[in-house]
Write a protein that holds these residues in place. Structure first.
Motif, PDB file in Angstrom:
ATOM      1  N   TYR A  80      46.668 -17.941  27.326  1.00  0.00           N
ATOM      2  CA  TYR A  80      47.240 -19.047  28.691  1.00  0.00           C
ATOM      3  C   TYR A  80      48.786 -19.005  28.049  1.00  0.00           C
ATOM      4  CZ  TYR A  80      42.888 -20.524  30.525  1.00  0.00           C
ATOM      5  OH  TYR A  80      42.317 -20.800  31.209  1.00  0.00           O
ATOM      6  N   SER A  81      49.610 -18.680  27.167  1.00  0.00           N
ATOM      7  CA  SER A  81      50.839 -18.619  26.545  1.00  0.00           C
ATOM      8  C   SER A  81      50.726 -17.423  26.950  1.00  0.00           C
ATOM      9  CB  SER A  81      51.116 -18.903  25.458  1.00  0.00           C
ATOM     10  OG  SER A  81      52.462 -18.407  24.533  1.00  0.00           O
ATOM     11  N   LYS A 126      51.239 -18.021  31.184  1.00  0.00           N
ATOM     12  CA  LYS A 126      52.399 -18.959  31.830  1.00  0.00           C
ATOM     13  C   LYS A 126      54.061 -17.410  31.237  1.00  0.00           C
ATOM     14  CE  LYS A 126      53.914 -22.870  30.584  1.00  0.00           C
ATOM     15  NZ  LYS A 126      54.375 -24.436  29.676  1.00  0.00           N
ATOM     16  N   GLU A 167      44.849 -20.961  23.656  1.00  0.00           N
ATOM     17  CA  GLU A 167      46.071 -21.664  23.801  1.00  0.00           C
ATOM     18  C   GLU A 167      47.338 -20.411  23.649  1.00  0.00           C
ATOM     19  OE1 GLU A 167      48.998 -23.983  22.125  1.00  0.00           O
ATOM     20  OE2 GLU A 167      46.939 -24.243  21.013  1.00  0.00           O
ATOM     21  N   GLU A 189      46.411 -24.685  32.393  1.00  0.00           N
ATOM     22  CA  GLU A 189      45.865 -24.914  31.562  1.00  0.00           C
ATOM     23  C   GLU A 189      44.670 -25.024  31.954  1.00  0.00           C
ATOM     24  OE1 GLU A 189      48.991 -26.152  31.662  1.00  0.00           O
ATOM     25  OE2 GLU A 189      49.887 -25.202  29.642  1.00  0.00           O
ATOM     26  N   ARG A 190      44.388 -25.609  32.972  1.00  0.00           N
ATOM     27  CA  ARG A 190      43.318 -26.076  34.113  1.00  0.00           C
ATOM     28  C   ARG A 190      42.659 -25.056  34.511  1.00  0.00           C
ATOM     29  NH1 ARG A 190      44.247 -32.702  36.699  1.00  0.00           N
ATOM     30  NH2 ARG A 190      44.594 -32.820  34.580  1.00  0.00           N
TER      31      ARG A 190
END
Length: 365
Positions: free
Chosen positions: A137-138, A141, A134, A154-155
């Protein structure tokens, strides 16, 4: 030179005064003005323009400042083919942020990849895997948002995430360089344009490598000097002379605003070698030849100053060429070397020679 008086007759300790004052002035200048880091070491963007007609540098700087660029540096100079402009931009917050995110992403990605393999095969470390995934990914992003990409990530698998991150990073630099080029095009008519960006990470790498070169050079020089002379005081005198040269050269760079770039850094390393040459010449003559130490020092000084003057004339020619062609690399190398060579005259014959004289007279030689 044969008609000049021997400065080492009488109170030769007075010869320490000029280099001492020069070193104090250099240190004060360095602490007061600092060293102007070029794009190579500070990071930033350098735009080079080839133009048919000249423009006012201050006017262009003002216009670019109104476009939102912070304190751009503009230099305009004539060349054989017209006029050349160099516009230097410091790093912006978006670039610094992107570099920080890149470092975090590249550190975390292999860790998450290893945790993912272990989790999918054995089911172990599930909590740690999801937490760090997580976080990864943050980061991706946040990088994507810097260039306006708001699609959900996320995917995406880790390979896709890595590709998106790399594309966003490259696009950020491309957009920034294009923004600079568009702003300049509003005010300048040019024939060719070159945009060179040095990231903070690359400039930090340059600084790290430069530090390694300095450390490695210092160690080798120390070993060489102690191996040749095998006596503490003469060896230390040689190293003090070389160190003084570099301090004086850095002080001149600070005082005259000469930037520290890869070219000027190479000139500083060159000065270390030249300083060792003149210091070793003096020390060899003082220790190996017979006769009055004061006369030996003065005889070595005549030879050494002739060498220094010859080198100064040669680099002055390069400096004159840099003045007319406005080639910054020539200017940085020649100006640093000239200042260092002048400093070497004071350091070698005002510091090293005096230390050796004091040593030989005390030893009764």
């Amino acid at each position: 030179m044969d008609m000049a008086p021997n400065i080492y007759r009488g109170n030769y300790l007075l010869a320490l005064l000029p280099p001492f004052l020069l070193i104090v002035f250099s240190i004060c200048s360095i602490f007061t003005n600092g060293i102007n880091l070029g794009v190579d070491f500070e990071g930033g963007t350098l735009v080079t323009l080839q133009m048919r007609d000249s423009i006012d540098a201050e006017w262009l700087r003002s216009q670019l400042s109104s476009e939102g660029f912070v304190n751009p540096q503009v230099n305009i100079f004539p060349t054989t083919y017209g006029y050349k402009a160099e516009v230097e931009f410091s790093q912006v917050d978006e670039i610094k942020k992107a570099e920080m995110l890149k470092a975090e992403f590249q550190t975390l990605l292999p860790e998450v990849s290893a945790l993912e393999v272990r989790y999918l095969s054995t089911g172990e470390n599930g909590q740690e895997y999801h937490q760090k995934r997580e976080q990864l990914y943050s980061i991706a992003k946040e990088m994507a948002s810097l260039v306006g990409i708001e699609e959900p990530l996320e995917r995406k698998n880790l390979n896709e995430l890595n590709n998106i991150f790399s594309s966003s990073y490259s696009l950020l630099y491309k957009n920034y360089e294009q923004k600079i080029a568009n702003a300049i095009s509003k005010y300048v008519s040019y024939n060719t344009i070159s945009v060179q960006t040095v990231s903070p990470a690359l400039s930090a790498q340059f600084i790290e490598k430069a530090g390694h070169v300095v450390l490695f050079s210092a160690i080798l020089s120390t070993l060489f000097v102690f191996f040749v002379f095998r006596t503490f005081v003469p060896s230390v005198a040689v190293l003090i002379g070389a160190f003084s040269d570099v301090i004086i050269a850095l002080g001149a760079m600070s005082f005259f605003g000469i930037p520290l770039t890869l070219a000027s850094f190479a000139a500083l390393i060159m000065l270390v070698g030249y300083s060792l040459d003149t210091d070793v010449l003096l020390t060899m003559r003082m220790l190996k030849r017979e006769g009055d130490p004061r006369e030996k020092a003065f005889d070595a000084m005549k030879t050494g100053i002739m060498m220094s003057v010859t080198a100064i004339v040669a680099f002055s020619t390069l400096f004159a060429l840099a003045y007319f062609t406005r080639i910054s690399t020539y200017y940085e190398i020649s100006s640093v070397v000239i200042c260092g060579l002048v400093g070497d005259i004071f350091a070698t014959w005002g510091i090293n020679a005096v230390i050796l004289l004091k040593y030989l007279i005390k030893e009764g030689r």
